[in-house]
Design a protein around this motif. Sequence first.
Motif, PDB file in Angstrom:
ATOM      1  N   ASP A   1      31.420   5.559  25.817  1.00 25.15           N
ATOM      2  CA  ASP A   1      31.227   4.568  26.876  1.00 25.15           C
ATOM      3  C   ASP A   1      31.275   5.217  28.258  1.00 25.15           C
ATOM      4  O   ASP A   1      30.465   4.896  29.139  1.00 25.15           O
ATOM      5  N   GLU A   2      32.214   6.122  28.456  1.00 28.06           N
ATOM      6  CA  GLU A   2      32.331   6.781  29.763  1.00 28.06           C
ATOM      7  C   GLU A   2      31.103   7.631  30.070  1.00 28.06           C
ATOM      8  O   GLU A   2      30.617   7.663  31.200  1.00 28.06           O
ATOM      9  N   LYS A   3      30.580   8.307  29.070  1.00 29.62           N
ATOM     10  CA  LYS A   3      29.386   9.131  29.291  1.00 29.62           C
ATOM     11  C   LYS A   3      28.176   8.257  29.619  1.00 29.62           C
ATOM     12  O   LYS A   3      27.373   8.590  30.511  1.00 29.62           O
TER      13      LYS A   3
ATOM     14  N   ARG B   1      28.277   5.211  30.985  1.00 31.55           N
ATOM     15  CA  ARG B   1      28.492   4.615  32.320  1.00 31.55           C
ATOM     16  C   ARG B   1      28.180   5.629  33.415  1.00 31.55           C
ATOM     17  O   ARG B   1      27.603   5.285  34.455  1.00 31.55           O
ATOM     18  N   GLN B   2      28.567   6.870  33.182  1.00 35.67           N
ATOM     19  CA  GLN B   2      28.231   7.912  34.156  1.00 35.67           C
ATOM     20  C   GLN B   2      26.721   8.095  34.253  1.00 35.67           C
ATOM     21  O   GLN B   2      26.161   8.240  35.356  1.00 35.67           O
ATOM     22  N   SER B   3      26.013   8.069  33.138  1.00 43.81           N
ATOM     23  CA  SER B   3      24.561   8.221  33.147  1.00 43.81           C
ATOM     24  C   SER B   3      23.886   7.045  33.836  1.00 43.81           C
ATOM     25  O   SER B   3      22.889   7.220  34.554  1.00 43.81           O
TER      26      SER B   3
ATOM     27  N   ARG C   1      25.183   5.225  36.311  1.00 42.75           N
ATOM     28  CA  ARG C   1      25.404   5.363  37.759  1.00 42.75           C
ATOM     29  C   ARG C   1      24.509   6.445  38.359  1.00 42.75           C
ATOM     30  O   ARG C   1      23.971   6.281  39.469  1.00 42.75           O
ATOM     31  N   ARG C   2      24.328   7.541  37.647  1.00 43.59           N
ATOM     32  CA  ARG C   2      23.447   8.595  38.150  1.00 43.59           C
ATOM     33  C   ARG C   2      21.998   8.132  38.206  1.00 43.59           C
ATOM     34  O   ARG C   2      21.252   8.494  39.120  1.00 43.59           O
TER      35      ARG C   2
ATOM     36  N   GLU D   1      21.580   6.060  41.321  1.00 42.56           N
ATOM     37  CA  GLU D   1      21.541   6.864  42.543  1.00 42.56           C
ATOM     38  C   GLU D   1      20.202   7.567  42.728  1.00 42.56           C
ATOM     39  O   GLU D   1      19.755   7.775  43.853  1.00 42.56           O
TER      40      GLU D   1
ATOM     41  N   ASP E   1      29.383  -2.348  35.432  1.00 40.65           N
ATOM     42  CA  ASP E   1      28.276  -1.487  35.826  1.00 40.65           C
ATOM     43  C   ASP E   1      26.949  -2.246  35.827  1.00 40.65           C
ATOM     44  O   ASP E   1      26.131  -2.074  36.732  1.00 40.65           O
TER      45      ASP E   1
END
Length: 313
Positions: A154-156, A158-160, A162-163, A166, A186
């Motif tokens: 899940d964290e990976k 969510r990071q993807s 957000r990137r 951006e 998110d």
Amino acid sequence: MASTSTDSKRSDTDDAHTIESSSSDFQKPKFKFPPAPRLCKSANNTSCSVSCHSDSSISDGQIVKWKKRNRRKPPKLLPPIGVFWDIENCHVPKNKSASSIVQKIRELFFDGYREAEFIVVCDVKKENVQVIQDLHDAQVNLIHVSSTSKNAADEKLRQSLRRFAETHQAPAAVVLISGDINFAADLSDLRYRKKIHVILVHNANVADALILCANESFLYSNITGNLPVLKAKVPSQYEILISNLPTNYDKSKLKNRLKLLSDNCGGRVVDIDRERGKAILKFSSLDFALRAQRRLKGEDVFGYKIGASNPTT
């Protein structure tokens, strides 16, 4: 004397006028450059120069028709779309191909978009080998995370997400394949703050709060339900008969020797007849059996050159 001086002055004046007139006659006229020719598109999509007053081979009506036919946007002008798949939450159904699921996702949601990301997060050590191979064949980005770490996938993802937000702005779109409530915050930011179109593909056990954060929502089982069922592959076995084995050695020694010779080809010793000096080896494919036959034929086994028959099923 006065008349003589006057005549000389007149003659000098006449000579000066003659020189001026002759010099003015030899002055070059100023050259005016013609206007630059206008450019047009030819029939083979190349630029060609057409003079304003010349007779062109392509009429204005043909140029207008060509422009109308080519109004479709090039791929670079299409808005981007990214797919983020939590395969542990929405796993590949049994007897279904992961590559067919990827193709179905592309057919459903990529109309009017260009693919910018297709990320699948899972533990490649715990996932089915065939699923991993199908994902590689489908040309997606496979990210490995350890299943022992809590919420690592899940964290990976969510990071993807957000990137992606951006890098790409509206009217971009994202497709999240998951039913985990941890993505609600998110998805809400992507939809209402970034103005990114959010598509949610979820399983049956999903919270209403997660569905409300998406512009569109689809049930994962409805997408995968109409996919073709994979036919179960019947494992084929190929046998090679080994002959001329020594009869004065124990079965264990003969088995170890044959296993050593055929191990790199996936061979398995299933039976040894010591009295007749024969043995049977089994292989999972015809290629392995042929390779083992070439290697075993004429090989030395405790001073005896053994024979290897052609593979049979």
